[in-house]
Motif scaffolding. Sequence first.
Motif, PDB file in Angstrom:
ATOM      1  N   GLU A  72      53.201  10.004  92.508  1.00 34.04           N
ATOM      2  CA  GLU A  72      52.074  10.862  92.886  1.00 34.04           C
ATOM      3  C   GLU A  72      52.540  12.308  92.825  1.00 34.04           C
ATOM      4  N   ILE A  73      51.867  13.133  92.046  1.00 38.47           N
ATOM      5  CA  ILE A  73      52.248  14.538  91.917  1.00 38.47           C
ATOM      6  C   ILE A  73      52.126  15.254  93.258  1.00 38.47           C
ATOM      7  N   SER A  74      51.196  14.811  94.082  1.00 39.04           N
ATOM      8  CA  SER A  74      51.034  15.415  95.410  1.00 39.04           C
ATOM      9  C   SER A  74      52.240  15.156  96.311  1.00 39.04           C
ATOM     10  N   GLU A  75      53.072  14.158  95.963  1.00 39.32           N
ATOM     11  CA  GLU A  75      54.265  13.841  96.758  1.00 39.32           C
ATOM     12  C   GLU A  75      55.526  14.546  96.257  1.00 39.32           C
ATOM     13  N   ILE A  76      55.444  15.229  95.113  1.00 39.87           N
ATOM     14  CA  ILE A  76      56.618  15.909  94.572  1.00 39.87           C
ATOM     15  C   ILE A  76      56.909  17.132  95.428  1.00 39.87           C
ATOM     16  N   ARG A  77      58.178  17.229  95.878  1.00 38.00           N
ATOM     17  CA  ARG A  77      58.587  18.343  96.733  1.00 38.00           C
ATOM     18  C   ARG A  77      59.330  19.425  95.968  1.00 38.00           C
ATOM     19  N   GLU A  78      60.168  19.002  95.001  1.00 36.98           N
ATOM     20  CA  GLU A  78      61.051  19.979  94.364  1.00 36.98           C
ATOM     21  C   GLU A  78      61.443  19.528  92.963  1.00 36.98           C
ATOM     22  N   ILE A  79      61.630  20.516  92.078  1.00 31.57           N
ATOM     23  CA  ILE A  79      62.122  20.266  90.719  1.00 31.57           C
ATOM     24  C   ILE A  79      63.313  21.193  90.500  1.00 31.57           C
ATOM     25  N   THR A  80      64.474  20.623  90.150  1.00 35.01           N
ATOM     26  CA  THR A  80      65.680  21.422  89.925  1.00 35.01           C
ATOM     27  C   THR A  80      66.418  20.919  88.685  1.00 35.01           C
ATOM     28  N   LYS A  81      67.282  21.769  88.131  1.00 36.87           N
ATOM     29  CA  LYS A  81      68.156  21.344  87.028  1.00 36.87           C
ATOM     30  C   LYS A  81      69.176  20.375  87.602  1.00 36.87           C
ATOM     31  N   SER A  82      69.662  19.484  86.753  1.00 30.58           N
ATOM     32  CA  SER A  82      70.638  18.500  87.205  1.00 30.58           C
ATOM     33  C   SER A  82      71.688  18.263  86.131  1.00 30.58           C
ATOM     34  N   ASN A  83      72.925  18.153  86.573  1.00 30.69           N
ATOM     35  CA  ASN A  83      74.027  17.761  85.692  1.00 30.69           C
ATOM     36  C   ASN A  83      74.531  16.374  86.047  1.00 30.69           C
ATOM     37  N   ASN A  84      73.787  15.682  86.883  1.00 32.28           N
ATOM     38  CA  ASN A  84      74.156  14.357  87.332  1.00 32.28           C
ATOM     39  C   ASN A  84      74.128  13.384  86.154  1.00 32.28           C
ATOM     40  N   ILE A  85      75.187  12.612  85.986  1.00 31.58           N
ATOM     41  CA  ILE A  85      75.253  11.679  84.849  1.00 31.58           C
ATOM     42  C   ILE A  85      74.817  10.269  85.232  1.00 31.58           C
ATOM     43  N   ILE A  86      74.227  10.136  86.416  1.00 35.60           N
ATOM     44  CA  ILE A  86      73.748   8.831  86.871  1.00 35.60           C
ATOM     45  C   ILE A  86      72.751   8.257  85.863  1.00 35.60           C
ATOM     46  N   SER A  87      72.727   6.961  85.758  1.00 37.31           N
ATOM     47  CA  SER A  87      71.780   6.299  84.865  1.00 37.31           C
ATOM     48  C   SER A  87      70.352   6.630  85.291  1.00 37.31           C
ATOM     49  N   SER A  88      69.556   7.019  84.326  1.00 36.16           N
ATOM     50  CA  SER A  88      68.179   7.425  84.617  1.00 36.16           C
ATOM     51  C   SER A  88      67.380   7.423  83.319  1.00 36.16           C
ATOM     52  N   PRO A  89      66.058   7.587  83.425  1.00 30.59           N
ATOM     53  CA  PRO A  89      65.246   7.669  82.199  1.00 30.59           C
ATOM     54  C   PRO A  89      65.356   9.051  81.563  1.00 30.59           C
ATOM     55  N   ALA A  90      66.586   9.452  81.241  1.00 27.46           N
ATOM     56  CA  ALA A  90      66.864  10.769  80.668  1.00 27.46           C
ATOM     57  C   ALA A  90      67.930  10.616  79.584  1.00 27.46           C
ATOM     58  N   PRO A  91      67.534  10.431  78.330  1.00 27.12           N
ATOM     59  CA  PRO A  91      68.516  10.219  77.258  1.00 27.12           C
ATOM     60  C   PRO A  91      69.150  11.516  76.756  1.00 27.12           C
ATOM     61  N   SER A  92      69.398  12.438  77.666  1.00 29.04           N
ATOM     62  CA  SER A  92      70.013  13.716  77.343  1.00 29.04           C
ATOM     63  C   SER A  92      70.799  14.169  78.559  1.00 29.04           C
TER      64      SER A  92
END
Length: 143
Positions: free
Chosen positions: A81-101
């Motif tokens: 839910e977009i209404s539940e999003i609190r924050e957006i930041t850059k990340s260098n975390n290499i944890i597995s995620s839906p981010a192929p970059s």
Amino acid sequence: MTKKYSSKVSYGLLTVIFIVFFSPLILNLIKNEINLNLILISFSLIIIFGFITHIFLKTVYTIEGNKLKIKCGFITYKPIEISEIREITKSNNIISSPAPSFDRIEIKYGKFEEIIISPKNKFEFAKYLTSLNPNIKNNITEQ
């Protein structure tokens, strides 16, 4: 209104995965002759690498109404839910995620949830989300 954002893809990361998968196989092919086990292993690795490539190339982030939908190849994540999003930041975390970059952003939502994604145009993506929910703390700046 529906907006789709393709994921940024690190072809270097895909190349590293290819080397990790296939270098032992290639070395084995050079040292030994071809046998049934080697053919079966090769076929299995090609299928697995094809699946990984599909995930890399078919990751998409869709904003539909008040929901952020994430699809990573065949895998569909629970909509956020977009209404539940609190924050957006850059990340260098290499944890597995839906981010192929490795060029990633982290979205914090709900009470303690977070997800790491990699839209091609992070700035436009974050700006659009904050236009839908002005309460989002947007730490993504245009560069």
